[in-house]
Design a protein around this motif. Structure first.
Motif, PDB file in Angstrom:
ATOM      1  N   ALA A  23       0.812  -1.220   0.000  1.00  9.42           N
ATOM      2  CA  ALA A  23       0.000   0.000   0.000  1.00  9.42           C
ATOM      3  C   ALA A  23       0.843   1.268   0.000  1.00  9.42           C
ATOM      4  N   ASP A  24       2.096   1.161   0.419  1.00  6.79           N
ATOM      5  CA  ASP A  24       2.956   2.341   0.517  1.00  6.79           C
ATOM      6  C   ASP A  24       3.792   2.494  -0.758  1.00  6.79           C
ATOM      7  N   PRO A  25       3.776   3.671  -1.401  1.00 12.96           N
ATOM      8  CA  PRO A  25       4.530   3.850  -2.656  1.00 12.96           C
ATOM      9  C   PRO A  25       6.033   3.716  -2.482  1.00 12.96           C
ATOM     10  N   THR A  26       6.553   4.090  -1.312  1.00 15.04           N
ATOM     11  CA  THR A  26       7.994   3.953  -1.090  1.00 15.04           C
ATOM     12  C   THR A  26       8.396   2.490  -1.063  1.00 15.04           C
ATOM     13  N   ARG A  27       7.583   1.672  -0.417  1.00 12.43           N
ATOM     14  CA  ARG A  27       7.909   0.242  -0.364  1.00 12.43           C
ATOM     15  C   ARG A  27       7.773  -0.393  -1.747  1.00 12.43           C
ATOM     16  N   ARG A  28       6.807   0.050  -2.522  1.00 14.49           N
ATOM     17  CA  ARG A  28       6.699  -0.462  -3.887  1.00 14.49           C
ATOM     18  C   ARG A  28       7.935  -0.076  -4.690  1.00 14.49           C
ATOM     19  N   TYR A  29       8.431   1.139  -4.454  1.00 11.51           N
ATOM     20  CA  TYR A  29       9.622   1.586  -5.173  1.00 11.51           C
ATOM     21  C   TYR A  29      10.841   0.750  -4.767  1.00 11.51           C
TER      22      TYR A  29
END
Length: 266
Positions: A23-29
Motif C-alpha cells: 500500500a505504501d509507494p515507497t515500499r513499492r519503489y
C-alpha cells in the motif's frame, strides 16, 4: 524438474501483510529497485530512494514481515532479495488464469538478474514451516527422512570437514551428488559443497547453505545456493529446490509428503 508454489503457513494473515506492505509507494519503489537489481545492500537502497538508513530499515522490516523481501548476510553486509512467492500466491488466487504470462515474465527477469550477479548468492529460497528447528534439522540430515520427501538419502555424520553423499533411495547405491560438510551448527545452520561425481574433473563445486530460524512461532528456512556453473544449473536448482522444500514442508506439517515424483529431484 518442475517448480512448485511454496505454500504459506496461514494464507489470510500473510496476505494481509502483503497488502499492507504494497500500500505504501515507497515500499513499492524499493521492490522495483530489487526487481531491477537483486541483492542490494541497505546503503545501496538508501542512495536509490534518497532516504535515511532508519527510514529505509523501517520500510524493509515491513517488506520482510510480508515475506516480500528476504535477506542473506555476506560478511558484514546484508543483501536484500525480492521474494516473488507472496505475489505469486496473490496472482494464483485472483488473476492467475488471466495473467499467467506476466508471472512467467517476472520469474524470467528475476532469474536473469540473479544469473548476472558476480559475488552475490546465485539463488535464495525462503519457506515457512510449522515445526521446530530441531525437527527441520533432522529432516535435512536424517537419511531415512530425506528418502521420504527427496527420493534420495543424504548420508553423512554431518561433522565439519566430513564428506556427504546424495544417494538414490532405490537401493542402487548410486550417488548423484557428493561434497563436503563446510559448516555444521545444529539446529541453526548447515553448509555443504556440491559436485557431480560423474561430471568433469575441473568442475567447481557449488555450495548450499541452510539457515533455520524461529519466526513468529514457526520455522523460517532459507536455502542459499551459490557458485552455480551456468544458466541451466540455475534453472535446475530453482525448480528443484521449490519441489523439494514444498515436499519437506508437507511432510513435517501433515506427516506425509506431497504426491510428487522426487526420485530425480536435486
Amino acid at each position: 524438474m518442475q517448480a512448485f508454489t511454496c505454500l504459506t503457513v496461514s494464507v489470510q494473515p500473510e496476505l494481509d501483510k502483503v497488502f499492507k506492505a504494497l500500500a505504501d509507494p515507497t515500499r513499492r519503489y524499493l521492490l522495483d529497485q530489487l526487481h531491477e537489481d537483486n541483492g542490494l545492500t541497505l546503503n545501496e537502497l538508501c542512495r536509490r530512494v534518497d532516504m535515511t538508513r532508519q527510514s529505509a530499515t523501517q520500510h524493509l522490516a515491513v517488506l520482510e514481515a510480508a515475506n516480500l523481501v528476504s535477506t542473506v548476510r555476506r560478511g558484514r553486509e546484508k543483501l536484500h532479495y525480492l521474494n516473488p512467492v507472496p505475489l505469486h500466491e496473490m496472482q494464483e488466487r485472483w488473476v492467475g488464469k488471466f495473467e499467467r504470462p506476466r508471472l512467467h515474465a517476472l520469474s524470467a527477469v528475476k532469474r536473469r538478474a540473479e544469473e548476472n550477479m558476480s559475488e552475490k548468492p546465485s539463488f535464495v529460497y525462503v519457506t515457512y514451516i510449522e515445526s521446530t528447528p530441531e525437527k527441520v534439522w533432522e529432516a535435512l540430515t536424517d537419511a531415512d527422512i530425506t528418502a521420504l520427501y527427496w527420493g534420495h538419502r543424504n548420508e553423512s555424520d554431518w561433522q565439519e570437514g566430513s564428506s556427504w553423499a546424495h544417494v538414490r533411495a532405490d537401493g542402487s547405491g548410486i550417488a548423484d551428488i557428493k561434497g563436503e560438510v563446510v559448516e555444521s551448527k545444529p539446529p541453526k545452520r548447515l553448509v555443504t559443497s556440491w559436485y557431480d561425481p560423474n561430471g568433469p574433473e575441473d568442475q567447481v563445486p557449488s555450495r548450499a547453505a541452510f539457515d533455520i530460524q524461529l519466526y513468529q512461532g514457526v520455522v523460517r528456512l532459507t536455502v542459499t545456493h551459490t557458485d552455480l556453473a551456468d544458466a541451466k544449473a540455475h534453472r535446475d536448482v530453482s525448480g528443484g529446490w521449490a519441489a523439494v522444500l514444498s515436499n519437506l514442508k508437507s511432510l513435517l506439517e501433515t506427516g506425509k509428503p506431497l504426491s510428487l515424483e522426487m526420485s530425480k529431484a536435486r
